[in-house]
Motif scaffolding. Sequence first.
Motif, PDB file in Angstrom:
ATOM      1  N   ARG A  75      -3.403  91.482  22.987  1.00  0.00           N
ATOM      2  CA  ARG A  75      -3.623  92.579  21.807  1.00  0.00           C
ATOM      3  C   ARG A  75      -3.904  91.620  20.675  1.00  0.00           C
ATOM      4  O   ARG A  75      -3.443  90.597  20.333  1.00  0.00           O
ATOM      5  N   SER A  76      -4.590  92.384  19.902  1.00  0.00           N
ATOM      6  CA  SER A  76      -4.685  91.988  18.550  1.00  0.00           C
ATOM      7  C   SER A  76      -5.497  90.440  18.435  1.00  0.00           C
ATOM      8  O   SER A  76      -5.053  89.493  17.491  1.00  0.00           O
ATOM      9  N   PHE A  77      -6.288  90.307  19.331  1.00  0.00           N
ATOM     10  CA  PHE A  77      -7.062  89.030  19.223  1.00  0.00           C
ATOM     11  C   PHE A  77      -7.338  88.455  18.049  1.00  0.00           C
ATOM     12  O   PHE A  77      -7.381  87.537  17.520  1.00  0.00           O
ATOM     13  N   SER A  78      -8.364  89.433  17.378  1.00  0.00           N
ATOM     14  CA  SER A  78      -8.789  89.435  15.999  1.00  0.00           C
ATOM     15  C   SER A  78      -7.989  88.710  14.968  1.00  0.00           C
ATOM     16  O   SER A  78      -8.358  88.433  13.932  1.00  0.00           O
ATOM     17  N   ASN A  79      -6.666  89.160  15.238  1.00  0.00           N
ATOM     18  CA  ASN A  79      -5.593  88.734  14.107  1.00  0.00           C
ATOM     19  C   ASN A  79      -5.442  87.228  14.140  1.00  0.00           C
ATOM     20  O   ASN A  79      -4.813  86.552  13.055  1.00  0.00           O
ATOM     21  N   GLU A  86      -9.947  78.289  29.423  1.00  0.00           N
ATOM     22  CA  GLU A  86     -11.253  77.920  29.157  1.00  0.00           C
ATOM     23  C   GLU A  86     -12.203  77.594  30.189  1.00  0.00           C
ATOM     24  O   GLU A  86     -11.907  77.508  31.364  1.00  0.00           O
ATOM     25  N   SER A  87     -13.386  77.560  29.862  1.00  0.00           N
ATOM     26  CA  SER A  87     -14.415  77.308  30.830  1.00  0.00           C
ATOM     27  C   SER A  87     -15.893  76.754  30.389  1.00  0.00           C
ATOM     28  O   SER A  87     -15.849  76.630  28.958  1.00  0.00           O
ATOM     29  N   MET A  97     -13.428  86.668  22.793  1.00  0.00           N
ATOM     30  CA  MET A  97     -14.039  85.226  23.362  1.00  0.00           C
ATOM     31  C   MET A  97     -14.131  84.324  22.220  1.00  0.00           C
ATOM     32  O   MET A  97     -14.697  84.819  21.032  1.00  0.00           O
ATOM     33  N   VAL A  98     -13.955  83.120  22.414  1.00  0.00           N
ATOM     34  CA  VAL A  98     -14.184  82.016  21.475  1.00  0.00           C
ATOM     35  C   VAL A  98     -15.068  80.922  22.099  1.00  0.00           C
ATOM     36  O   VAL A  98     -14.978  80.814  23.391  1.00  0.00           O
ATOM     37  N   TYR A  99     -16.109  80.211  21.320  1.00  0.00           N
ATOM     38  CA  TYR A  99     -17.389  79.413  22.056  1.00  0.00           C
ATOM     39  C   TYR A  99     -17.109  78.125  21.309  1.00  0.00           C
ATOM     40  O   TYR A  99     -16.849  78.314  19.903  1.00  0.00           O
ATOM     41  N   LEU A 100     -17.369  77.287  22.053  1.00  0.00           N
ATOM     42  CA  LEU A 100     -17.939  75.900  21.180  1.00  0.00           C
ATOM     43  C   LEU A 100     -19.161  75.299  21.728  1.00  0.00           C
ATOM     44  O   LEU A 100     -19.293  75.081  22.976  1.00  0.00           O
ATOM     45  N   GLN A 101     -20.330  75.491  20.865  1.00  0.00           N
ATOM     46  CA  GLN A 101     -21.444  75.073  21.230  1.00  0.00           C
ATOM     47  C   GLN A 101     -21.664  73.337  20.980  1.00  0.00           C
ATOM     48  O   GLN A 101     -21.482  73.167  19.535  1.00  0.00           O
ATOM     49  N   MET A 102     -21.799  72.727  21.930  1.00  0.00           N
ATOM     50  CA  MET A 102     -21.858  71.420  21.478  1.00  0.00           C
ATOM     51  C   MET A 102     -23.267  70.689  21.957  1.00  0.00           C
ATOM     52  O   MET A 102     -23.590  70.802  22.998  1.00  0.00           O
ATOM     53  N   ASN A 103     -23.735  70.139  20.933  1.00  0.00           N
ATOM     54  CA  ASN A 103     -25.316  69.735  20.879  1.00  0.00           C
ATOM     55  C   ASN A 103     -25.158  68.183  20.780  1.00  0.00           C
ATOM     56  O   ASN A 103     -24.270  67.589  20.375  1.00  0.00           O
ATOM     57  N   LEU A 115     -18.796  75.416  25.628  1.00  0.00           N
ATOM     58  CA  LEU A 115     -17.515  75.906  26.244  1.00  0.00           C
ATOM     59  C   LEU A 115     -17.179  77.379  25.805  1.00  0.00           C
ATOM     60  O   LEU A 115     -17.544  78.135  24.776  1.00  0.00           O
ATOM     61  N   SER A 116     -16.386  77.939  26.792  1.00  0.00           N
ATOM     62  CA  SER A 116     -15.895  79.553  26.363  1.00  0.00           C
ATOM     63  C   SER A 116     -14.327  79.427  26.728  1.00  0.00           C
ATOM     64  O   SER A 116     -13.794  78.759  27.510  1.00  0.00           O
ATOM     65  N   CYS A 117     -13.596  80.273  25.632  1.00  0.00           N
ATOM     66  CA  CYS A 117     -12.307  80.350  25.888  1.00  0.00           C
ATOM     67  C   CYS A 117     -11.929  81.862  25.952  1.00  0.00           C
ATOM     68  O   CYS A 117     -12.643  82.534  24.900  1.00  0.00           O
ATOM     69  N   ALA A 118     -11.526  82.414  27.060  1.00  0.00           N
ATOM     70  CA  ALA A 118     -11.345  83.874  27.225  1.00  0.00           C
ATOM     71  C   ALA A 118      -9.815  84.038  26.984  1.00  0.00           C
ATOM     72  O   ALA A 118      -9.104  83.494  27.357  1.00  0.00           O
ATOM     73  N   ALA A 119      -9.843  85.059  26.084  1.00  0.00           N
ATOM     74  CA  ALA A 119      -8.181  85.379  25.400  1.00  0.00           C
ATOM     75  C   ALA A 119      -8.015  86.721  26.061  1.00  0.00           C
ATOM     76  O   ALA A 119      -8.825  87.790  25.901  1.00  0.00           O
TER      77      ALA A 119
END
Length: 128
Positions: A27-31, A6-7, A78-84, A20-24
């Motif tokens: 293999r097969s991340f989309s699963n 995470e970052s 990547m997975v993101y979390l936009q926090m407003n 926030l970003s989550c770098a993964a």
Amino acid sequence: QVQVAESGGGSVQAGDSLRLSCAASGRSFSNYPMGWFRQAPGKEREFVAAIKGTVGTTYYADSVKGRFTISRDNTKNMVYLQMNSLKPEDTAVYSCGVYQTAYSFNAYYASPDKYDAWGQGTQVTVSS
């Protein structure tokens, strides 16, 4: 096996935004469905948001609904979390986890024990 990091955390004022970003890796991340959780000092790990692998269905905790948005980019792993509209009560260490696909996601998406491959977390501090 998917691993994550995470970052994007930081110290902000109430009402500000962070992404926030989550770098993964792996293999097969989309699963894999992915989730964001947070843990404040002295408290249990708390569900924040989750997203399915390819369909993109999302779930949110009531406390963040309408303010936070989870998204993913499977081409970039990547997975993101936009926090407003951040509030002081959002202060916590935020972590992303990889859902264990042996369990029904719709039933257990908010259960931290159904996730593994947690990252080290990223600190978010919101001051009033």
